[in-house]
Design a protein around this motif. Structure first.
Motif, PDB file in Angstrom:
ATOM      1  N   SER A  43       0.837  -1.197   0.000  1.00  0.00           N
ATOM      2  CA  SER A  43       0.000   0.000   0.000  1.00  0.00           C
ATOM      3  C   SER A  43       0.875   1.252   0.000  1.00  0.00           C
ATOM      4  CB  SER A  43      -0.946  -0.011   1.200  1.00  0.00           C
ATOM      5  OG  SER A  43      -0.213  -0.114   2.398  1.00  0.00           O
ATOM      6  N   ASP A  44       2.158   1.082  -0.282  1.00  0.00           N
ATOM      7  CA  ASP A  44       3.118   2.185  -0.325  1.00  0.00           C
ATOM      8  C   ASP A  44       2.918   2.987  -1.616  1.00  0.00           C
ATOM      9  OD1 ASP A  44       5.306   3.873  -0.563  1.00  0.00           O
ATOM     10  OD2 ASP A  44       6.759   2.368   0.094  1.00  0.00           O
ATOM     11  N   GLU A  45       2.532   4.253  -1.471  1.00  0.00           N
ATOM     12  CA  GLU A  45       2.261   5.084  -2.649  1.00  0.00           C
ATOM     13  C   GLU A  45       3.505   5.271  -3.511  1.00  0.00           C
ATOM     14  OE1 GLU A  45       0.399   9.367  -4.036  1.00  0.00           O
ATOM     15  OE2 GLU A  45       0.678   8.986  -1.899  1.00  0.00           O
ATOM     16  N   LYS A  46       4.674   5.365  -2.902  1.00  0.00           N
ATOM     17  CA  LYS A  46       5.909   5.549  -3.679  1.00  0.00           C
ATOM     18  C   LYS A  46       6.180   4.345  -4.577  1.00  0.00           C
ATOM     19  CE  LYS A  46       7.892   8.612  -0.276  1.00  0.00           C
ATOM     20  NZ  LYS A  46       8.649   8.633   0.958  1.00  0.00           N
ATOM     21  N   GLU A  47       5.990   3.146  -4.046  1.00  0.00           N
ATOM     22  CA  GLU A  47       6.189   1.938  -4.852  1.00  0.00           C
ATOM     23  C   GLU A  47       5.177   1.888  -5.990  1.00  0.00           C
ATOM     24  OE1 GLU A  47       8.634  -0.409  -4.781  1.00  0.00           O
ATOM     25  OE2 GLU A  47       9.548   0.923  -3.301  1.00  0.00           O
ATOM     26  N   PHE A  48       3.932   2.256  -5.702  1.00  0.00           N
ATOM     27  CA  PHE A  48       2.893   2.310  -6.716  1.00  0.00           C
ATOM     28  C   PHE A  48       3.278   3.303  -7.820  1.00  0.00           C
ATOM     29  CE2 PHE A  48      -0.843   4.859  -8.025  1.00  0.00           C
ATOM     30  CZ  PHE A  48      -1.476   3.922  -8.830  1.00  0.00           C
ATOM     31  N   GLN A  49       3.699   4.503  -7.436  1.00  0.00           N
ATOM     32  CA  GLN A  49       4.074   5.525  -8.417  1.00  0.00           C
ATOM     33  C   GLN A  49       5.262   5.082  -9.270  1.00  0.00           C
ATOM     34  OE1 GLN A  49       2.434   8.083  -9.357  1.00  0.00           O
ATOM     35  NE2 GLN A  49       0.904   8.076  -7.756  1.00  0.00           N
ATOM     36  N   LYS A  50       6.213   4.377  -8.680  1.00  0.00           N
ATOM     37  CA  LYS A  50       7.362   3.871  -9.437  1.00  0.00           C
ATOM     38  C   LYS A  50       6.894   2.915 -10.526  1.00  0.00           C
ATOM     39  CE  LYS A  50      10.387   4.060  -5.438  1.00  0.00           C
ATOM     40  NZ  LYS A  50      11.181   3.260  -4.499  1.00  0.00           N
ATOM     41  N   GLU A  51       6.042   1.979 -10.136  1.00  0.00           N
ATOM     42  CA  GLU A  51       5.568   0.994 -11.112  1.00  0.00           C
ATOM     43  C   GLU A  51       4.746   1.653 -12.208  1.00  0.00           C
ATOM     44  OE1 GLU A  51       3.456  -3.374 -11.421  1.00  0.00           O
ATOM     45  OE2 GLU A  51       4.148  -2.647  -9.479  1.00  0.00           O
ATOM     46  N   VAL A  52       3.868   2.555 -11.844  1.00  0.00           N
ATOM     47  CA  VAL A  52       3.030   3.235 -12.827  1.00  0.00           C
ATOM     48  C   VAL A  52       3.878   4.064 -13.798  1.00  0.00           C
ATOM     49  CG1 VAL A  52       1.281   5.061 -13.111  1.00  0.00           C
ATOM     50  CG2 VAL A  52       0.953   3.245 -11.417  1.00  0.00           C
ATOM     51  N   THR A  53       4.861   4.759 -13.285  1.00  0.00           N
ATOM     52  CA  THR A  53       5.706   5.597 -14.136  1.00  0.00           C
ATOM     53  C   THR A  53       6.422   4.758 -15.186  1.00  0.00           C
ATOM     54  OG1 THR A  53       5.992   7.213 -12.374  1.00  0.00           O
ATOM     55  CG2 THR A  53       7.615   7.255 -14.148  1.00  0.00           C
ATOM     56  N   ILE A  54       6.975   3.639 -14.767  1.00  0.00           N
ATOM     57  CA  ILE A  54       7.676   2.775 -15.713  1.00  0.00           C
ATOM     58  C   ILE A  54       6.697   2.160 -16.717  1.00  0.00           C
ATOM     59  CG2 ILE A  54       9.032   0.658 -15.942  1.00  0.00           C
ATOM     60  CD1 ILE A  54      10.567   3.114 -14.846  1.00  0.00           C
ATOM     61  N   LEU A  55       5.550   1.689 -16.244  1.00  0.00           N
ATOM     62  CA  LEU A  55       4.561   1.117 -17.160  1.00  0.00           C
ATOM     63  C   LEU A  55       4.102   2.146 -18.191  1.00  0.00           C
ATOM     64  CD1 LEU A  55       2.460  -1.002 -14.652  1.00  0.00           C
ATOM     65  CD2 LEU A  55       3.742  -1.895 -16.612  1.00  0.00           C
ATOM     66  N   LYS A  56       3.865   3.364 -17.747  1.00  0.00           N
ATOM     67  CA  LYS A  56       3.440   4.416 -18.676  1.00  0.00           C
ATOM     68  C   LYS A  56       4.546   4.743 -19.674  1.00  0.00           C
ATOM     69  CE  LYS A  56      -0.043   6.874 -15.967  1.00  0.00           C
ATOM     70  NZ  LYS A  56      -0.374   8.138 -15.296  1.00  0.00           N
ATOM     71  N   ALA A  57       5.783   4.830 -19.204  1.00  0.00           N
ATOM     72  CA  ALA A  57       6.898   5.160 -20.092  1.00  0.00           C
ATOM     73  C   ALA A  57       7.109   4.053 -21.123  1.00  0.00           C
ATOM     74  CB  ALA A  57       8.162   5.391 -19.278  1.00  0.00           C
ATOM     75  N   LEU A  58       7.067   2.803 -20.691  1.00  0.00           N
ATOM     76  CA  LEU A  58       7.260   1.696 -21.630  1.00  0.00           C
ATOM     77  C   LEU A  58       6.081   1.548 -22.577  1.00  0.00           C
ATOM     78  CD1 LEU A  58       8.910  -0.956 -19.301  1.00  0.00           C
ATOM     79  CD2 LEU A  58       9.980   0.238 -21.222  1.00  0.00           C
ATOM     80  N   PRO A 107      16.765   2.977  -8.584  1.00  0.00           N
ATOM     81  CA  PRO A 107      16.279   1.599  -8.548  1.00  0.00           C
ATOM     82  C   PRO A 107      14.831   1.562  -8.097  1.00  0.00           C
ATOM     83  CG  PRO A 107      18.370   1.835  -7.375  1.00  0.00           C
ATOM     84  CD  PRO A 107      17.890   3.223  -7.700  1.00  0.00           C
ATOM     85  N   LEU A 108      14.077   0.599  -8.585  1.00  0.00           N
ATOM     86  CA  LEU A 108      12.656   0.522  -8.257  1.00  0.00           C
ATOM     87  C   LEU A 108      12.409   0.124  -6.811  1.00  0.00           C
ATOM     88  CD1 LEU A 108      11.288  -1.128 -11.476  1.00  0.00           C
ATOM     89  CD2 LEU A 108      11.308   1.276 -10.856  1.00  0.00           C
ATOM     90  N   SER A 109      13.420  -0.382  -6.097  1.00  0.00           N
ATOM     91  CA  SER A 109      13.189  -0.875  -4.747  1.00  0.00           C
ATOM     92  C   SER A 109      13.618   0.098  -3.654  1.00  0.00           C
ATOM     93  CB  SER A 109      13.952  -2.187  -4.553  1.00  0.00           C
ATOM     94  OG  SER A 109      15.332  -1.960  -4.739  1.00  0.00           O
ATOM     95  N   VAL A 110      14.081   1.288  -4.015  1.00  0.00           N
ATOM     96  CA  VAL A 110      14.555   2.214  -2.991  1.00  0.00           C
ATOM     97  C   VAL A 110      13.438   3.136  -2.529  1.00  0.00           C
ATOM     98  CG1 VAL A 110      16.907   2.218  -3.853  1.00  0.00           C
ATOM     99  CG2 VAL A 110      15.333   3.974  -4.621  1.00  0.00           C
ATOM    100  N   ASP A 111      13.612   3.686  -1.316  1.00  0.00           N
ATOM    101  CA  ASP A 111      12.665   4.666  -0.811  1.00  0.00           C
ATOM    102  C   ASP A 111      12.892   5.999  -1.505  1.00  0.00           C
ATOM    103  OD1 ASP A 111      11.561   2.884   0.954  1.00  0.00           O
ATOM    104  OD2 ASP A 111      12.941   3.421   2.574  1.00  0.00           O
ATOM    105  N   GLY A 112      11.899   6.837  -1.467  1.00  0.00           N
ATOM    106  CA  GLY A 112      12.056   8.183  -2.009  1.00  0.00           C
ATOM    107  C   GLY A 112      11.342   8.343  -3.323  1.00  0.00           C
ATOM    108  N   PRO A 113      11.498   9.528  -3.914  1.00  0.00           N
ATOM    109  CA  PRO A 113      10.796   9.818  -5.169  1.00  0.00           C
ATOM    110  C   PRO A 113      11.394   8.992  -6.299  1.00  0.00           C
ATOM    111  CG  PRO A 113      12.290  11.594  -4.634  1.00  0.00           C
ATOM    112  CD  PRO A 113      12.338  10.632  -3.484  1.00  0.00           C
ATOM    113  N   GLY A 114      10.732   7.932  -6.687  1.00  0.00           N
ATOM    114  CA  GLY A 114      11.308   6.992  -7.633  1.00  0.00           C
ATOM    115  C   GLY A 114      10.764   7.060  -9.028  1.00  0.00           C
TER     116      GLY A 114
END
Length: 144
Positions: A10-25, A101-108
């Motif tokens: 439920s971590d929003e940062k992890e969600f945003q990381k995945e969405v950003t990469i999916l959108k870019a690809l 990296p997709l697994s780090v904390d912070g703005p990813g």
């Protein structure tokens, strides 16, 4: 029809990381016929969800339903085309540069410009990867 993937975290940062990469690809410039397209996202209570086109099967199910395929020329050529497409899609993921990296904390988020190129310095580049390659994660669409 659509498929909904519920994220365990439920971590929003992890969600945003995945969405950003999916959108870019999945962007117009990077569009690859063997990479799934993210259609939409939503949050319900504390869980994030991703919406994708619905697949007719995954590779495991496809194999289970066709244990003895016909090895004619058309089937072999189709299989080779699919394997080349999967390899090309993995190459696209591997060669997509991200800023953290997709697994780090912070703005990813992968920072992209209008041309969908990553805005990172050469020495800062990190590359995408798919960390869970298995038949259940390779989708089959009847209409392709």
């Amino acid at each position: 029809m659509i498929a909904i993937k519920k994220l365990y975290s439920s971590d929003e940062k992890e969600f945003q990381k995945e969405v950003t990469i999916l959108k870019a690809l999945g962007s117009k410039k990077n569009k690859h016929p063997h990479l799934i397209k993210l259609l939409a996202t939503y949050r319900q209570e504390t869980k994030y969800h991703l919406l994708f086109p619905y697949a007719d099967a995954n590779l495991r199910t496809y194999w289970d339903k066709r244990p003895f395929p016909v090895f004619d020329e058309a089937t072999v050529l189709w299989s080779l085309k699919q394997m080349a497409g999967i390899a090309s899609a993995l190459d696209s993921i591997h060669n997509y540069s991200v800023t953290v990296p997709l697994s780090v904390d912070g703005p990813g988020r992968a920072r992209t410009q209008d041309d969908d190129q990553s805005s990172v310095e050469k020495s800062e580049e990190l590359y995408g990867r798919h960390g869970d390659i298995k038949p259940e994660n390779i989708l089959w669409f009847r209409h392709f």
